[in-house]
Write an enzyme that holds these catalytic residues in place. Structure first.
Site, PDB file in Angstrom:
ATOM      1  N   LEU F  78       0.813  -1.222   0.000  1.00 57.63           N
ATOM      2  CA  LEU F  78       0.000   0.000   0.000  1.00 57.63           C
ATOM      3  C   LEU F  78       0.841   1.265   0.000  1.00 57.63           C
ATOM      4  CD1 LEU F  78      -2.719  -1.363   2.392  1.00 57.63           C
ATOM      5  CD2 LEU F  78      -2.868  -1.111  -0.079  1.00 57.63           C
ATOM      6  N   CYS F  79       2.109   1.112  -0.295  1.00 54.78           N
ATOM      7  CA  CYS F  79       3.061   2.219  -0.295  1.00 54.78           C
ATOM      8  C   CYS F  79       2.950   3.022  -1.599  1.00 54.78           C
ATOM      9  CB  CYS F  79       4.452   1.595  -0.222  1.00 54.78           C
ATOM     10  SG  CYS F  79       5.628   2.548   0.699  1.00 54.78           S
ATOM     11  N   HIS F  80       3.000   4.344  -1.483  1.00 53.29           N
ATOM     12  CA  HIS F  80       3.034   5.191  -2.672  1.00 53.29           C
ATOM     13  C   HIS F  80       4.442   5.197  -3.277  1.00 53.29           C
ATOM     14  CE1 HIS F  80      -0.320   6.832  -0.300  1.00 53.29           C
ATOM     15  NE2 HIS F  80      -0.819   7.280  -1.428  1.00 53.29           N
ATOM     16  N   MET F 126       9.228   4.161   4.819  1.00 58.91           N
ATOM     17  CA  MET F 126       9.287   2.770   4.358  1.00 58.91           C
ATOM     18  C   MET F 126      10.496   2.543   3.448  1.00 58.91           C
ATOM     19  SD  MET F 126       7.120   1.339   6.120  1.00 58.91           S
ATOM     20  CE  MET F 126       7.651  -0.269   5.548  1.00 58.91           C
ATOM     21  N   GLU F 127      10.875   3.573   2.694  1.00 55.89           N
ATOM     22  CA  GLU F 127      12.059   3.445   1.846  1.00 55.89           C
ATOM     23  C   GLU F 127      13.312   3.257   2.718  1.00 55.89           C
ATOM     24  OE1 GLU F 127       9.536   5.391   1.264  1.00 55.89           O
ATOM     25  OE2 GLU F 127       8.940   4.840  -0.763  1.00 55.89           O
ATOM     26  N   ASP F 141      23.282 -12.896   2.961  1.00 56.85           N
ATOM     27  CA  ASP F 141      23.507 -13.719   1.779  1.00 56.85           C
ATOM     28  C   ASP F 141      24.999 -13.876   1.480  1.00 56.85           C
ATOM     29  OD1 ASP F 141      22.786 -15.111  -0.687  1.00 56.85           O
ATOM     30  OD2 ASP F 141      23.428 -13.317  -1.734  1.00 56.85           O
TER      31      ASP F 141
END
Lengths: 174, 174, 174, 174, 174, 174
Positions: F78-80, F126-127, F141
């Site tokens: 739901l992130c823009h 969020m970024e 990894d």
């Protein structure tokens, strides 16, 4: 003589290009698109049960539709990437007359309505169309083990506003 | 008592998961899906002119459909990524009776047929459906400056073969 | 009469399709491609300093090349997605004669060699070509603030093996 | 003492970062990049035939170039995503002298010119370079079954305008 | 003298490459990873209410985790793309002692367990780790308007099986 | 009666939507997020050696973090998508007390700090969170062949500024 109408995606030489929008005004623009999925009573029941449990087909389809809107500029070759500032996906059930296609059993139709908004230089119709289409494809994917014959129909633009071409509002006809 | 039919995308708790296909056989599988785009005579003429010039709407839509097939596993949330070993997109024109929706003018219908093949553990129906749907959306995008009222209808699976569930062939009905 | 040579990406009707590889054998296949970037002495010095410090242009370009290989099937429209089982990117410096283009200053040429391997039904040439090309574009991006005139040249396939068409080895010529 | 020229993609510690452009002015910016593909007469003929039929190599490459521009910020690690407001891809044929590389047969060179525009805080050079490069790779992919020896050369920036660093115009030299 | 342990992602020259797995055996491989999200009582209540209504944070996070698994090879630079044949995401609540961080209020911890399976040449640990991490980030995104202080902790591999390195099972310790 | 706090990602009917930000002000916004990776002495040594050679784990993780930021709007449902105008990733080492988890050997903790800036209508938290998380997953990894037991912990927002909700600054507590 009136010139032939021509897709704006072609230049004078008939070659595709991404239309130049650098000079266009930035305005708030909205588009509403819809899609319908006609399905057997069995498939429809499966969705409706989900509304009150956790296995919710429509919740999955709603998220897929929102994601689909965000993928539009990579799916549709000549589409500009625009700032998608709002997307919502709504579902409702429509009555369908008995249909030959479902061999006498009464069929159900689920309608998906996708609304998208931007503040930008070009319209957000394709994002709404892609959202409505992706949501419908996801309903198909979720339920194809129950009813492989489901049909997506009437993916179409319902309305748009904002920008130089002004307001479009489809006259309802079905 | 017969159990309720249930989407395989839900587990016993009603939660979505990506279905485990590790134990399934690898077989050649094929799926054919179609979509239709109903449009005004003006939009249809614009496509047909393109067939003999360079500005070819169907060439763009064909490539978009093939790309759409490759994006399927990212668009459809619970879809497996499978090796897509062939995709082709064909178009033909269908006669449409005069329609109220187009206000007396005779409307045209373009049909898109997407065929996809894999050698894998699960079917390729969604890739064919997504290809047919993306090609139709691209036709809409290319021609919306001429006819914003175009409608995509009848996105549906025509046939599939390969895998344990065997052959499916839609009985034509519309 | 010998038929005209024809891209396998077109069908008999001259329309593009993703070539059907379902019937092809699975073999180990390798491809090596290269690219060159000609640059000013100033830009070359900037890279070479980086080899011994942390600001390492080639490390960034190497990762971009590997990522580029993984994007190939989304960038190149008719390319199959294949299992990429190994990618490596090597760089070396080549002597370049004084060039008119750099106005008398001696220019340097960086060569990028991309090697990719798959076990699959179709070759991995495009992945190697895309890796070599993306690595070169990244060198350009990293150094364009120093030398905007850099030129990428000689992006080409050096060799391939595996598959029915057998071994290809370019005869060096430049 | 003059400081060493330094890529703006490194910070003072020599570590890469995405350059901060929050304080930069929003202006209209344009970049033009080009690439060339040298090929055998046979491959060139195959393209030229396509111009008048439906199997059009350049139409596929043009779309791939436009899509490539839209993928730039995901392919080039330190590139900002900017609003791409126009992209066009043009092709023309250039005369090439007989070349040792093609063993006496006269070779042909196809030039691809990519033009991109944005209204943003940073330049659109990499989008134009990536478009020119992706279009050339696509020509290679389409025709590698005819001529695996094709070489992409001279991927380079032709001009840019807009932004604080002003206008750049390459002096033609080859 | 025992050699220094060394990441397999570097070659002898210390440069990164995508490890060559062409010669490895194809086996069924499974990995389980987990993540935890510590949150305020208010945020936890908001999730729990959702279990019985339609606004279901965990349903969104579950889908994001499954999608995250499918994006792994594009997010993690040296990761191979492998056939992801099953993904499931489970959530449970764990008791947390009162914590200084939440200033005396009792905090809650949500645990996310991601299980992924492949039939391939290399393990699926990173897909499980990325799924667990993406699901947790999505919970954060959904609830950050209620509790911006949430902390994701203990993203870790719980177990793996299949492949030459055999079974790994973490001894529980926290 | 005080209403229950509610995620802004749900509408009144409890269905998810992408929040409408069309009416919000465009301001410069910044977010800082961090993550920690606890590892064995052996894994830590492997990274530290890399700082002075070419095989640099942190350089790879830094690029992955920056790329991760650019993928945020496709990963988090739901992130823009917002214009990411700056991203930087910093690492430092923290002392960790001897831990039961590492069975007596002294463990090391690497901290990753991601800073991101936008000029937009909604925040960039969020970024930054996704960048910090992706960088940590990449460290895992790169080193899982040496220490499969590594744990990512404390992925959290450190601060944010800009926008109507004002400044957030986490009180340090661990």
């Amino acid at each position: 003589m009136k010139p032939e109408p021509r897709s704006t995606h072609f230049n004078a030489a008939g070659e595709v290009h991404m239309v130049d929008v650098t000079g266009k005004d930035i305005t708030v623009r909205e588009a509403v698109a819809s899609s319908m999925i006609r399905m057997s009573a069995e498939a429809a029941e499966s969705i409706k049960r989900g509304d009150s449990k956790k296995g919710d087909v429509l919740a999955v389809a709603r998220l897929a539709g929102i994601s689909g809107a965000k993928w539009t500029s990579h799916l549709i070759p000549l589409c500009h990437a625009i700032p998608i500032e709002a997307v919502s996906i709504d579902f409702d059930w429509m009555e369908t007359a008995e249909s030959a296609e479902f061999q006498g059993s009464s069929a159900w139709t689920l309608r998906c309505i996708a609304t998208a908004r931007t503040t930008g230089k070009t319209g957000i119709e394709m994002e709404a169309m892609t959202a409505a289409s992706t949501a419908a494809l996801t309903v198909y994917d979720m339920l194809k083990s129950i009813d492989r014959e489901m049909v997506i129909h009437q993916v179409r633009l319902e309305s748009k506003s904002g920008g130089k071409s002004g307001v479009f509002l489809r006259e309802s006809s079905e």
